[in-house]
Design a protein around this motif. Sequence first.
Motif, PDB file in Angstrom:
ATOM      1  N   ILE A   1       0.843  -1.203   0.000  1.00  0.00           N
ATOM      2  CA  ILE A   1       0.000   0.000   0.000  1.00  0.00           C
ATOM      3  C   ILE A   1       0.874   1.247   0.000  1.00  0.00           C
ATOM      4  O   ILE A   1       0.653   2.176  -0.775  1.00  0.00           O
ATOM      5  CB  ILE A   1      -0.961  -0.011   1.204  1.00  0.00           C
ATOM      6  CG1 ILE A   1      -1.994  -1.128   1.027  1.00  0.00           C
ATOM      7  CG2 ILE A   1      -1.648   1.341   1.376  1.00  0.00           C
ATOM      8  CD1 ILE A   1      -2.833  -1.406   2.247  1.00  0.00           C
ATOM      9  N   LEU A   2       1.859   1.264   0.862  1.00  0.00           N
ATOM     10  CA  LEU A   2       2.729   2.444   0.964  1.00  0.00           C
ATOM     11  C   LEU A   2       3.589   2.641  -0.275  1.00  0.00           C
ATOM     12  O   LEU A   2       4.032   3.751  -0.545  1.00  0.00           O
ATOM     13  CB  LEU A   2       3.600   2.346   2.214  1.00  0.00           C
ATOM     14  CG  LEU A   2       2.846   2.414   3.541  1.00  0.00           C
ATOM     15  CD1 LEU A   2       3.810   2.233   4.710  1.00  0.00           C
ATOM     16  CD2 LEU A   2       2.069   3.714   3.675  1.00  0.00           C
TER      17      LEU A   2
ATOM     18  N   LEU B   1      -2.416   5.199  -3.078  1.00  0.00           N
ATOM     19  CA  LEU B   1      -2.962   4.452  -1.951  1.00  0.00           C
ATOM     20  C   LEU B   1      -2.446   4.985  -0.624  1.00  0.00           C
ATOM     21  O   LEU B   1      -3.208   5.102   0.342  1.00  0.00           O
ATOM     22  CB  LEU B   1      -2.635   2.963  -2.077  1.00  0.00           C
ATOM     23  CG  LEU B   1      -3.358   2.206  -3.172  1.00  0.00           C
ATOM     24  CD1 LEU B   1      -2.882   0.755  -3.236  1.00  0.00           C
ATOM     25  CD2 LEU B   1      -4.860   2.265  -2.976  1.00  0.00           C
ATOM     26  N   ALA B   2      -1.163   5.309  -0.574  1.00  0.00           N
ATOM     27  CA  ALA B   2      -0.595   5.840   0.660  1.00  0.00           C
ATOM     28  C   ALA B   2      -1.311   7.128   1.068  1.00  0.00           C
ATOM     29  O   ALA B   2      -1.647   7.316   2.247  1.00  0.00           O
ATOM     30  CB  ALA B   2       0.904   6.088   0.493  1.00  0.00           C
ATOM     31  N   ALA B   3      -1.581   7.998   0.109  1.00  0.00           N
ATOM     32  CA  ALA B   3      -2.299   9.249   0.404  1.00  0.00           C
ATOM     33  C   ALA B   3      -3.731   8.964   0.825  1.00  0.00           C
ATOM     34  O   ALA B   3      -4.249   9.578   1.761  1.00  0.00           O
ATOM     35  CB  ALA B   3      -2.269  10.169  -0.816  1.00  0.00           C
TER      36      ALA B   3
ATOM     37  N   MET C   1     -14.580   3.850  -3.834  1.00  0.00           N
ATOM     38  CA  MET C   1     -14.596   2.797  -4.850  1.00  0.00           C
ATOM     39  C   MET C   1     -13.313   2.791  -5.685  1.00  0.00           C
ATOM     40  O   MET C   1     -12.815   1.726  -6.044  1.00  0.00           O
ATOM     41  CB  MET C   1     -15.825   2.926  -5.746  1.00  0.00           C
ATOM     42  CG  MET C   1     -17.127   2.574  -5.034  1.00  0.00           C
ATOM     43  SD  MET C   1     -17.132   0.941  -4.244  1.00  0.00           S
ATOM     44  CE  MET C   1     -16.986  -0.112  -5.674  1.00  0.00           C
ATOM     45  N   ALA C   2     -12.769   3.959  -5.981  1.00  0.00           N
ATOM     46  CA  ALA C   2     -11.515   4.013  -6.738  1.00  0.00           C
ATOM     47  C   ALA C   2     -10.388   3.339  -5.963  1.00  0.00           C
ATOM     48  O   ALA C   2      -9.587   2.588  -6.531  1.00  0.00           O
ATOM     49  CB  ALA C   2     -11.155   5.459  -7.064  1.00  0.00           C
ATOM     50  N   ILE C   3     -10.340   3.588  -4.669  1.00  0.00           N
ATOM     51  CA  ILE C   3      -9.294   2.981  -3.835  1.00  0.00           C
ATOM     52  C   ILE C   3      -9.529   1.475  -3.712  1.00  0.00           C
ATOM     53  O   ILE C   3      -8.589   0.679  -3.806  1.00  0.00           O
ATOM     54  CB  ILE C   3      -9.247   3.656  -2.445  1.00  0.00           C
ATOM     55  CG1 ILE C   3      -8.870   5.132  -2.595  1.00  0.00           C
ATOM     56  CG2 ILE C   3      -8.299   2.927  -1.505  1.00  0.00           C
ATOM     57  CD1 ILE C   3      -7.599   5.409  -3.365  1.00  0.00           C
TER      58      ILE C   3
END
Length: 72
Positions: A5-6, A11-13, A44-46
């Motif tokens: 994720i990072l 994703l991190a943000a 949903m995008a994430i």
Amino acid sequence: VVSKILADPELAAAFQKPKVQQAVMELSSNPMAMMKYQNDPEVMAILTKLTSIFPQASAAGGGMPPQQPPQQ
């Protein structure tokens, strides 16, 4: 899980946002909660991006793997 994720800046943000953290945590324990988020384009995008990184999550009934929010 957290390192993947990072490694993705988007994703991190996103995981810095309480709304996204809450959605992922809720979905990890209750895949049926997807109905609650299906009209939220940000969440949903994430979730779409997470399922592309963790395909086993979508194969396991739609829930995300249990995760801890990234620590700073």
